[in-house]
Design a protein around this motif. Structure first.
Motif, PDB file in Angstrom:
ATOM      1  N   THR A  92       0.852  -1.189   0.000  1.00 57.55           N
ATOM      2  CA  THR A  92       0.000   0.000   0.000  1.00 57.55           C
ATOM      3  C   THR A  92       0.883   1.234   0.000  1.00 57.55           C
ATOM      4  O   THR A  92       1.836   1.312   0.771  1.00 57.55           O
ATOM      5  CB  THR A  92      -0.884   0.011   1.267  1.00 57.55           C
ATOM      6  OG1 THR A  92      -1.515  -1.246   1.367  1.00 57.55           O
ATOM      7  CG2 THR A  92      -1.925   1.102   1.192  1.00 57.55           C
ATOM      8  N   GLN A  93       0.575   2.171  -0.889  1.00 55.51           N
ATOM      9  CA  GLN A  93       1.340   3.417  -0.971  1.00 55.51           C
ATOM     10  C   GLN A  93       0.405   4.585  -0.671  1.00 55.51           C
ATOM     11  O   GLN A  93      -0.658   4.706  -1.291  1.00 55.51           O
ATOM     12  CB  GLN A  93       1.898   3.559  -2.391  1.00 55.51           C
ATOM     13  CG  GLN A  93       2.792   4.768  -2.581  1.00 55.51           C
ATOM     14  CD  GLN A  93       2.922   5.155  -4.050  1.00 55.51           C
ATOM     15  OE1 GLN A  93       1.922   5.262  -4.753  1.00 55.51           O
ATOM     16  NE2 GLN A  93       4.137   5.369  -4.501  1.00 55.51           N
ATOM     17  N   LEU A  94       0.774   5.407   0.310  1.00 52.65           N
ATOM     18  CA  LEU A  94      -0.044   6.570   0.673  1.00 52.65           C
ATOM     19  C   LEU A  94       0.845   7.799   0.772  1.00 52.65           C
ATOM     20  O   LEU A  94       2.015   7.672   1.159  1.00 52.65           O
ATOM     21  CB  LEU A  94      -0.688   6.343   2.052  1.00 52.65           C
ATOM     22  CG  LEU A  94      -1.744   5.240   2.168  1.00 52.65           C
ATOM     23  CD1 LEU A  94      -1.921   4.821   3.620  1.00 52.65           C
ATOM     24  CD2 LEU A  94      -3.069   5.706   1.594  1.00 52.65           C
ATOM     25  N   PRO A  95       0.335   8.984   0.430  1.00 53.20           N
ATOM     26  CA  PRO A  95       1.161  10.184   0.599  1.00 53.20           C
ATOM     27  C   PRO A  95       1.560  10.334   2.064  1.00 53.20           C
ATOM     28  O   PRO A  95       0.705  10.277   2.943  1.00 53.20           O
ATOM     29  CB  PRO A  95       0.223  11.321   0.175  1.00 53.20           C
ATOM     30  CG  PRO A  95      -0.857  10.676  -0.619  1.00 53.20           C
ATOM     31  CD  PRO A  95      -0.998   9.277  -0.109  1.00 53.20           C
ATOM     32  N   ALA A  96       2.866  10.482   2.320  1.00 54.38           N
ATOM     33  CA  ALA A  96       3.337  10.561   3.708  1.00 54.38           C
ATOM     34  C   ALA A  96       3.136  11.954   4.259  1.00 54.38           C
ATOM     35  O   ALA A  96       3.161  12.944   3.522  1.00 54.38           O
ATOM     36  CB  ALA A  96       4.806  10.180   3.779  1.00 54.38           C
ATOM     37  N   ASN A  97       2.937  12.011   5.552  1.00 55.59           N
ATOM     38  CA  ASN A  97       2.870  13.281   6.242  1.00 55.59           C
ATOM     39  C   ASN A  97       4.291  13.612   6.689  1.00 55.59           C
ATOM     40  O   ASN A  97       4.922  12.820   7.386  1.00 55.59           O
ATOM     41  CB  ASN A  97       1.939  13.113   7.447  1.00 55.59           C
ATOM     42  CG  ASN A  97       1.663  14.424   8.133  1.00 55.59           C
ATOM     43  OD1 ASN A  97       2.255  15.446   7.778  1.00 55.59           O
ATOM     44  ND2 ASN A  97       0.778  14.402   9.095  1.00 55.59           N
ATOM     45  N   GLU A  98       4.796  14.760   6.265  1.00 53.97           N
ATOM     46  CA  GLU A  98       6.210  15.067   6.493  1.00 53.97           C
ATOM     47  C   GLU A  98       6.614  15.090   7.958  1.00 53.97           C
ATOM     48  O   GLU A  98       7.610  14.526   8.362  1.00 53.97           O
ATOM     49  CB  GLU A  98       6.569  16.406   5.839  1.00 53.97           C
ATOM     50  CG  GLU A  98       6.675  16.297   4.323  1.00 53.97           C
ATOM     51  CD  GLU A  98       7.507  15.095   3.848  1.00 53.97           C
ATOM     52  OE1 GLU A  98       8.601  14.900   4.400  1.00 53.97           O
ATOM     53  OE2 GLU A  98       7.059  14.347   2.956  1.00 53.97           O
ATOM     54  N   LYS A  99       5.762  15.747   8.762  1.00 54.22           N
ATOM     55  CA  LYS A  99       6.216  15.877  10.148  1.00 54.22           C
ATOM     56  C   LYS A  99       5.719  14.690  10.988  1.00 54.22           C
ATOM     57  O   LYS A  99       4.625  14.180  10.791  1.00 54.22           O
ATOM     58  CB  LYS A  99       5.757  17.204  10.747  1.00 54.22           C
ATOM     59  CG  LYS A  99       4.357  17.225  11.300  1.00 54.22           C
ATOM     60  CD  LYS A  99       4.086  18.577  11.916  1.00 54.22           C
ATOM     61  CE  LYS A  99       2.767  18.701  12.653  1.00 54.22           C
ATOM     62  NZ  LYS A  99       1.713  17.796  12.512  1.00 54.22           N
ATOM     63  N   ILE A 100       6.565  14.265  11.911  1.00 54.31           N
ATOM     64  CA  ILE A 100       6.153  13.218  12.844  1.00 54.31           C
ATOM     65  C   ILE A 100       6.013  13.883  14.202  1.00 54.31           C
ATOM     66  O   ILE A 100       6.948  14.479  14.717  1.00 54.31           O
ATOM     67  CB  ILE A 100       7.185  12.076  12.899  1.00 54.31           C
ATOM     68  CG1 ILE A 100       7.174  11.346  11.572  1.00 54.31           C
ATOM     69  CG2 ILE A 100       6.900  11.134  14.044  1.00 54.31           C
ATOM     70  CD1 ILE A 100       8.091  10.157  11.520  1.00 54.31           C
ATOM     71  N   SER A 101       4.807  13.834  14.747  1.00 57.99           N
ATOM     72  CA  SER A 101       4.598  14.567  15.991  1.00 57.99           C
ATOM     73  C   SER A 101       5.357  13.930  17.154  1.00 57.99           C
ATOM     74  O   SER A 101       5.619  12.734  17.151  1.00 57.99           O
ATOM     75  CB  SER A 101       3.094  14.656  16.310  1.00 57.99           C
ATOM     76  OG  SER A 101       2.606  13.379  16.544  1.00 57.99           O
ATOM     77  N   SER A 102       5.687  14.754  18.142  1.00 57.39           N
ATOM     78  CA  SER A 102       6.592  14.327  19.207  1.00 57.39           C
ATOM     79  C   SER A 102       6.007  13.219  20.075  1.00 57.39           C
ATOM     80  O   SER A 102       6.716  12.497  20.747  1.00 57.39           O
ATOM     81  CB  SER A 102       6.964  15.521  20.070  1.00 57.39           C
ATOM     82  OG  SER A 102       5.758  16.162  20.442  1.00 57.39           O
ATOM     83  N   SER A 103       4.659  13.111  20.083  1.00 55.48           N
ATOM     84  CA  SER A 103       4.038  12.111  20.955  1.00 55.48           C
ATOM     85  C   SER A 103       4.277  10.678  20.480  1.00 55.48           C
ATOM     86  O   SER A 103       3.966   9.723  21.174  1.00 55.48           O
ATOM     87  CB  SER A 103       2.535  12.357  21.029  1.00 55.48           C
ATOM     88  OG  SER A 103       1.976  12.231  19.740  1.00 55.48           O
TER      89      SER A 103
END
Ligand code: ADP
Length: 258
Positions: free
Chosen positions: A246-257
């Motif tokens: 499965t390929q999905l557009p990635a979200n650039e930022k990874i939240s600190s939690s």
């Protein structure tokens, strides 16, 4: 009957209009055909569990020498099947509703996949399948509940269609701005023809493989992934195993939690 032939062949605007009417007419006919096939499949899939429930319930009432618990278990299993089928049909219909907004929140795929894997460990254990994973941190924007349904179904299938003693591996990684999730199994595999059909509604490879499935899981998965601007691909060798990617557009930022 939606077949009203339009015979106009002109090179002007009227001609263009006639051509687009013709195309619309063909599309309409195609949709009606697809809807009829869908209704017929749904009816058939409801009919057989209902017949079983009726049959075993009536035996329970009339036969005194039978094992009641065994028949009650069949009735329960068939009722469960109907319940799953209804839930999946409602989901498919809601997914197809025009203008349905897709909820967008940040979903940490690695966390979600870990939960899904944990929920499947007992089944892997039961079948003596080695379930392993390599999960990079990767996030997407999407509907958490719907994405859960996608990966839950793909992993469920991998375990269902892999023999005891086999391996199933789940991978998540990020590449060129996309989040990839791969579920690889060493199961029975799919021929090229089967691969081209597994995303169709109600498609099940053959009777021996039915294993109580509805044939709707992958149709739903594909619909959900497409609504997230993603794609699902299959790499499979018949008899040796299958990988669903499965390929999905990635979200650039990874939240600190995370
Ligand atoms: P089902 O509820 O029958 O599993 P799906 O839509 O999830 O429905 O899958 C459609 C069909 O694709 C299945 O019936 C099965 O024949 C085939 N299939 C799905 N996943 C796999 C897999 N990992 N290996 C082999 N066959 C598979």
């Amino acid at each position: 009957n939606y077949n009203y032939p339009i015979h106009i062949s002109r090179n002007d605007e009227i001609g263009e209009l006639a051509t687009s009417f013709q195309l619309m007419q063909q599309q309409l006919a195609h949709n009606i055909e697809a809807r009829n096939a869908f209704i017929s499949n749904v009816s058939h899939d409801f009919q057989s569990p209902l017949m079983n429930i009726q049959g075993y319930a009536s035996l329970l009432q009339t036969e005194t020498t039978i094992d009641g618990a065994e028949y009650a278990a069949i009735i329960e299993q068939e009722a469960k099947r109907l319940s799953i089928l209804t839930k999946q049909l409602l989901l498919l219909t809601s997914l197809e509703q025009a203008n349905r907004p897709v909820q967008r929140v940040e979903v940490a795929l690695h966390t979600q996949l870990r939960t899904i894997i944990r929920n499947h460990l007992w089944r892997a254990d039961e079948k003596n399948i080695e379930l392993s994973y390599e999960l990079e941190e990767v996030c997407v924007n999407g509907d958490e509940e719907l994405l859960y349904i996608v990966f839950d179904n793909i992993l469920d299938n991998a375990l269902k269609y892999t023999q005891s003693g086999g391996d199933v591996t789940v991978r998540a990684y990020k590449k060129d701005g996309y989040a990839y999730v791969e579920v690889e199994d060493t199961g029975i595999g799919l021929t090229a023809e089967q691969q081209s059909q597994v995303f169709e509604r109600f498609y099940r490879v053959d009777v021996a493989r039915k294993k109580g499935g509805t044939g709707l899981g992958l149709a739903i998965a594909k619909e959900i992934v497409q609504q997230h601007e993603g794609t699902i691909m299959i790499v499979s060798t018949f008899g040796h195993g299958t990988t669903f990617q499965t390929q999905l557009p990635a979200n650039e930022k990874i939240s600190s939690s995370m």
